[in-house]
Design a protein around this motif. Structure first.
Motif, short mmCIF file in Angstrom:
data_model
loop_
_atom_site.label_atom_id
_atom_site.label_comp_id
_atom_site.label_asym_id
_atom_site.label_seq_id
_atom_site.Cartn_x
_atom_site.Cartn_y
_atom_site.Cartn_z
N ASN A 94 20.88 19.93 -36.53
CA ASN A 94 19.42 19.84 -36.32
C ASN A 94 19.05 18.42 -35.92
OD1 ASN A 94 19.87 18.70 -38.88
ND2 ASN A 94 17.89 19.35 -39.68
N GLY A 96 17.70 15.61 -33.09
CA GLY A 96 16.45 15.65 -32.33
C GLY A 96 16.58 16.52 -31.10
N PRO A 97 15.45 16.91 -30.50
CA PRO A 97 15.48 17.79 -29.33
C PRO A 97 16.39 17.25 -28.23
CG PRO A 97 13.23 17.52 -30.11
CD PRO A 97 14.06 16.56 -30.89
N THR A 123 15.97 24.06 -34.26
CA THR A 123 15.00 23.21 -33.59
C THR A 123 13.63 23.41 -34.21
OG1 THR A 123 14.41 24.89 -31.94
CG2 THR A 123 16.29 23.46 -31.43
N GLY A 124 12.67 22.61 -33.76
CA GLY A 124 11.31 22.77 -34.25
C GLY A 124 10.62 23.97 -33.63
N TYR A 131 6.48 23.34 -25.96
CA TYR A 131 6.64 22.54 -27.18
C TYR A 131 8.10 22.16 -27.45
CZ TYR A 131 1.83 23.35 -28.83
OH TYR A 131 0.47 23.36 -28.97
N ASP A 133 10.16 19.86 -26.70
CA ASP A 133 10.54 18.48 -26.98
C ASP A 133 9.76 17.86 -28.13
OD1 ASP A 133 12.43 18.43 -24.91
OD2 ASP A 133 10.88 17.95 -23.43
N LYS A 134 8.88 18.62 -28.77
CA LYS A 134 8.08 18.08 -29.86
C LYS A 134 8.91 18.01 -31.15
CE LYS A 134 3.76 19.27 -30.44
NZ LYS A 134 3.03 18.06 -30.06
N LYS A 135 8.76 16.91 -31.86
CA LYS A 135 9.37 16.82 -33.18
C LYS A 135 8.56 17.69 -34.14
CE LYS A 135 11.55 12.31 -32.66
NZ LYS A 135 11.68 10.95 -33.21
N ALA A 136 9.25 18.23 -35.12
CA ALA A 136 8.58 19.18 -36.02
C ALA A 136 9.06 18.96 -37.45
CB ALA A 136 8.88 20.61 -35.57
N TYR A 137 8.12 18.75 -38.34
CA TYR A 137 8.41 18.66 -39.77
C TYR A 137 7.58 19.71 -40.50
CZ TYR A 137 10.52 14.24 -38.38
OH TYR A 137 11.28 13.30 -37.77
N SER A 196 14.42 28.50 -34.41
CA SER A 196 13.37 27.47 -34.51
C SER A 196 12.60 27.66 -35.81
CB SER A 196 12.41 27.55 -33.32
OG SER A 196 11.44 28.57 -33.50
#
Length: 391
Positions: A94, A96-97, A123-124, A131, A133-137, A196
């Motif tokens: 996991n 980054g993108p 992935t996020g 979306y 390439d967006k980081k996701a938490y 995702s």
């Protein structure tokens, strides 16, 4: 023998979701090699230091693993990952993108090295779409997926009290890996899996989604009580709080007759079925709480038992370590860690022979030399990799 005792997992993991999935694999016997950044490690290690000097999250989801440090940006570090992948059944990541692909560690490259490899990417938002390439938490996705909008009181939305998006993602990833291993027994071939966090939590959002799609109305927030079933949720007694879960008309009738001692209330036109109870929930819930607030908790529980109506006590988290059910069923185990022994709960599924035995939360890089030696590297070669910044 544990069911996954023959499985080796290479985990390029950080944070919560993937480590949760691989901890379950480790609990069931898999050898999980956790790859961390030299000197820094998984950033979840430093969320806090409350558990004998370790973070609560890291302690929860990293027991039973081997920790190695590898610099994934170093060419020799990348080569070590490729060599390890030759020996593994599963690779899960996991990063980054797009990071794995940029490092030459993507599914095409790794599965060419090992055609039986099950390669899993979490992935996020997925690898396609606007979306991607967006980081996701967790908290970001709780908002994006409508979890916050569906949670809380009518006056104030709220996030959940635990990392529900990460947990959803981790559990689907765990299931996906098991399915792919089962499929490989039949085909002899590896498999690329992508999951995702957005898709995982939206699966859990089906009821709110269906509600708004078929009514055209916002999904109602109801605080601690159920959005669509009444009475269902916590009610104050004289000296505590009881959680009710009345699911059908028979339970409703018994609740009125035995618990409230008002059998006629069951046929009140305002409350005769769940739809009408939902429409008139404010008056009904106020009346129930008025009645129960005059009674001690133990008496309400006695009546609910007699009526065979589902209920539970609303407890504070501080009460859970001594919960009688956990004690009676020996659900606590001792896990070793760099800071000393920690009490933790056992794997939730019970079966004869499925006890993993003693486990340890690894120190950063605790197993680097051991794992690299298994690749055939000498102490001198490992020392050189360390001097070069590859490990």
């Amino acid at each position: 023998m544990l069911p996954l005792a023959h499985i080796r997992v290479l985990a390029l993991e950080q944070a919560v979701a993937v480590p949760l999935a691989t901890r379950h694999l480790a609990d069931m016997g898999a050898e999980v090699i956790k790859v961390e950044r030299p000197k820094v490690g998984d950033f979840a290690r430093t969320y806090d230091s409350l558990v004998r000097g370790q973070s609560t999250y890291f302690a929860w989801i990293n027991r039973g693993k081997k920790s190695i440090t590898v610099n994934l940006k170093h060419p020799k570090g990348q080569e070590l990952i490729r060599e390890l992948a030759r020996t593994c059944d599963v690779l899960v990541q996991n990063l980054g993108p797009g990071a794995a692909q940029r490092l030459g560690l993507g599914p095409q490259e790794m599965m060419a090295i090992n055609p039986r490899l099950i390669y899993c990417s979490l992935t996020g938002y997925g690898s396609t779409g606007p979306y991607r390439d967006k980081k996701a938490y967790d908290l970001l996705l709780q908002g994006e997926a409508g979890v916050i909008a569906a949670t809380g009181t009518p006056e104030a939305p709220a996030k959940t009290g635990m990392s529900i998006v990460d947990i959803a993602g981790g559990m689907y990833l765990f299931a996906g890996i098991l399915l792919a291993l089962l499929e490989r027994e039949r085909t002899g071939k590896g498999r690329y899996l992508e999951l995702s966090l957005f898709d995982a939590i939206l699966e859990w959002m089906h009821v709110p989604l269906l509600y708004v799609m078929h009514t055209g109305r916002p999904f109602p927030r109801s605080g601690q009580r159920h959005n669509l079933i009444v009475p269902y949720g916590p009610y104050l007694c004289r000296d505590g709080t009881i959680n009710l879960a009345i699911q059908n008309q028979d339970e409703w009738r018994r609740f009125c007759a035995i618990v409230l001692e008002e059998p006629g209330l069951a046929d009140d036109p305002r409350y005769a079925d769940n739809q009408r109870r939902l429409e008139n929930r404010h008056s009904l819930e106020s009346y129930i709480e008025q009645k129960l607030s005059t009674l001690p908790l133990v008496e309400v529980a006695r009546r609910l038992d007699e009526a065979d109506v589902p209920y539970a006590i609303v407890r504070d988290v501080t009460e859970l370590p001594c919960h009688p059910q956990l004690q009676a069923r020996s659900r606590w185990m001792e896990v070793d860690s760099p800071g000393g022994p920690i009490a933790m709960l056992r794997f939730p599924i019970e079966a004869d022979g499925w006890d993993p035995g003693p486990q340890r939360i690894p120190a950063l890089g605790e197993h680097t030399r051991q794992v690299l030696a298994q690749l055939g590297l000498s102490d001198q070669e490992i020392d050189q990799l360390e001097r070069e910044g590859a490990i």
